[in-house]
Design a protein around this motif. Structure first.
Motif, PDB file in Angstrom:
ATOM      1  N   CYS A 138       0.842  -1.191   0.000  1.00 50.35           N
ATOM      2  CA  CYS A 138       0.000   0.000   0.000  1.00 50.35           C
ATOM      3  C   CYS A 138       0.881   1.246   0.000  1.00 50.35           C
ATOM      4  N   ILE A 139       0.544   2.216  -0.830  1.00 50.33           N
ATOM      5  CA  ILE A 139       1.363   3.432  -0.924  1.00 50.33           C
ATOM      6  C   ILE A 139       1.124   4.373   0.252  1.00 50.33           C
ATOM      7  N   ARG A 140       0.039   4.172   1.015  1.00 50.25           N
ATOM      8  CA  ARG A 140      -0.251   5.056   2.148  1.00 50.25           C
ATOM      9  C   ARG A 140       0.259   4.515   3.470  1.00 50.25           C
ATOM     10  N   CYS A 141       0.069   3.208   3.723  1.00 49.38           N
ATOM     11  CA  CYS A 141       0.447   2.677   5.035  1.00 49.38           C
ATOM     12  C   CYS A 141       1.527   1.606   4.974  1.00 49.38           C
ATOM     13  N   GLY A 142       1.843   1.079   3.778  1.00 47.45           N
ATOM     14  CA  GLY A 142       2.911   0.100   3.633  1.00 47.45           C
ATOM     15  C   GLY A 142       2.495  -1.336   3.891  1.00 47.45           C
ATOM     16  N   LEU A 143       1.235  -1.575   4.261  1.00 52.03           N
ATOM     17  CA  LEU A 143       0.768  -2.937   4.486  1.00 52.03           C
ATOM     18  C   LEU A 143       0.597  -3.662   3.158  1.00 52.03           C
ATOM     19  N   PRO A 144       0.621  -4.992   3.158  1.00 58.12           N
ATOM     20  CA  PRO A 144       0.378  -5.711   1.914  1.00 58.12           C
ATOM     21  C   PRO A 144      -1.069  -5.512   1.454  1.00 58.12           C
ATOM     22  N   ALA A 145      -1.271  -5.441   0.166  1.00 59.40           N
ATOM     23  CA  ALA A 145      -2.598  -5.237  -0.413  1.00 59.40           C
ATOM     24  C   ALA A 145      -2.830  -6.276  -1.497  1.00 59.40           C
ATOM     25  N   SER A 146      -4.101  -6.626  -1.721  1.00 58.69           N
ATOM     26  CA  SER A 146      -4.448  -7.582  -2.777  1.00 58.69           C
ATOM     27  C   SER A 146      -5.578  -7.001  -3.607  1.00 58.69           C
ATOM     28  N   GLN A 147      -5.960  -7.712  -4.652  1.00 54.85           N
ATOM     29  CA  GLN A 147      -7.013  -7.240  -5.541  1.00 54.85           C
ATOM     30  C   GLN A 147      -8.410  -7.529  -4.990  1.00 54.85           C
ATOM     31  N   ASP A 148      -8.499  -8.312  -3.929  1.00 56.62           N
ATOM     32  CA  ASP A 148      -9.781  -8.659  -3.332  1.00 56.62           C
ATOM     33  C   ASP A 148     -10.160  -7.614  -2.282  1.00 56.62           C
ATOM     34  N   ARG A 149     -11.150  -6.792  -2.586  1.00 60.32           N
ATOM     35  CA  ARG A 149     -11.551  -5.713  -1.683  1.00 60.32           C
ATOM     36  C   ARG A 149     -12.150  -6.264  -0.387  1.00 60.32           C
ATOM     37  N   GLU A 150     -12.891  -7.352  -0.480  1.00 59.94           N
ATOM     38  CA  GLU A 150     -13.577  -7.913   0.678  1.00 59.94           C
ATOM     39  C   GLU A 150     -12.637  -8.651   1.638  1.00 59.94           C
ATOM     40  N   HIS A 151     -11.561  -9.234   1.126  1.00 57.07           N
ATOM     41  CA  HIS A 151     -10.641 -10.022   1.949  1.00 57.07           C
ATOM     42  C   HIS A 151      -9.189  -9.608   1.698  1.00 57.07           C
ATOM     43  N   PRO A 152      -8.790  -8.413   2.134  1.00 58.45           N
ATOM     44  CA  PRO A 152      -7.388  -7.995   1.951  1.00 58.45           C
ATOM     45  C   PRO A 152      -6.480  -8.831   2.849  1.00 58.45           C
ATOM     46  N   PRO A 153      -5.199  -8.943   2.506  1.00 58.73           N
ATOM     47  CA  PRO A 153      -4.287  -9.724   3.347  1.00 58.73           C
ATOM     48  C   PRO A 153      -4.097  -9.070   4.720  1.00 58.73           C
ATOM     49  N   ALA A 154      -3.883  -9.907   5.717  1.00 57.80           N
ATOM     50  CA  ALA A 154      -3.669  -9.413   7.081  1.00 57.80           C
ATOM     51  C   ALA A 154      -2.281  -8.792   7.201  1.00 57.80           C
ATOM     52  N   ALA A 155      -2.149  -7.907   8.158  1.00 60.57           N
ATOM     53  CA  ALA A 155      -0.851  -7.272   8.415  1.00 60.57           C
ATOM     54  C   ALA A 155       0.135  -8.322   8.914  1.00 60.57           C
ATOM     55  N   PRO A 156       1.385  -8.250   8.486  1.00 59.52           N
ATOM     56  CA  PRO A 156       2.369  -9.231   8.952  1.00 59.52           C
ATOM     57  C   PRO A 156       2.646  -9.059  10.441  1.00 59.52           C
ATOM     58  N   ARG A 157       2.910 -10.163  11.112  1.00 57.49           N
ATOM     59  CA  ARG A 157       3.205 -10.118  12.543  1.00 57.49           C
ATOM     60  C   ARG A 157       4.649  -9.641  12.706  1.00 57.49           C
ATOM     61  N   ILE A 158       4.826  -8.621  13.508  1.00 56.83           N
ATOM     62  CA  ILE A 158       6.157  -8.051  13.708  1.00 56.83           C
ATOM     63  C   ILE A 158       6.717  -8.591  15.018  1.00 56.83           C
TER      64      ILE A 158
END
Length: 113
Positions: A57-77
């Motif tokens: 994501c260009i705004r928050c840096g989280l991973p993004a996918s093409q599925d609007r309803e089920h975006p990928p979860a944030a990675p565990r840090i």
């Protein structure tokens, strides 16, 4: 009298020509990705390029996918571990106490000389 250069302040290729001067751009395709926070990113890819499954994501840096309803979860840090934390993973408290006692005896021996 002020002498001047007619092309001062301009660069090679500058001018109103734009696309006609450079030629046509390659055919492109826009793909929209959605992150967990609901942000949308729409990068452009060449029409014949392979489209990646995920995009940062260009705004928050989280991973993004093409599925609007089920975006990928944030990675565990994982939190930062100190050197002592890594040592405690490898050794028991009894081992640590024995090594500390050995080091203290060696130090006392050196100081008594």
């Amino acid at each position: 009298m002020v002498g001047g250069n007619a092309i001062r302040g301009s660069r090679v290729g500058a001018g109103p020509m734009g696309e006609a001067e450079r030629g046509d751009s390659a055919p492109r395709r826009k793909v929209t990705y959605y992150c967990e926070h609901g942000h949308e990113s729409s990068p452009s890819f060449a029409a014949d390029a392979a489209i990646p499954e995920s995009w940062d994501c260009i705004r928050c840096g989280l991973p993004a996918s093409q599925d609007r309803e089920h975006p990928p979860a944030a990675p565990r840090i994982e939190p930062y571990k100190t050197h002592l934390a890594y040592v405690k993973e490898r050794r028991s408290d009894e081992d640590g106490a024995a090594i500390l006692e050995e080091a203290l005896q060696a130090l006392r021996k050196r100081r008594s000389l």
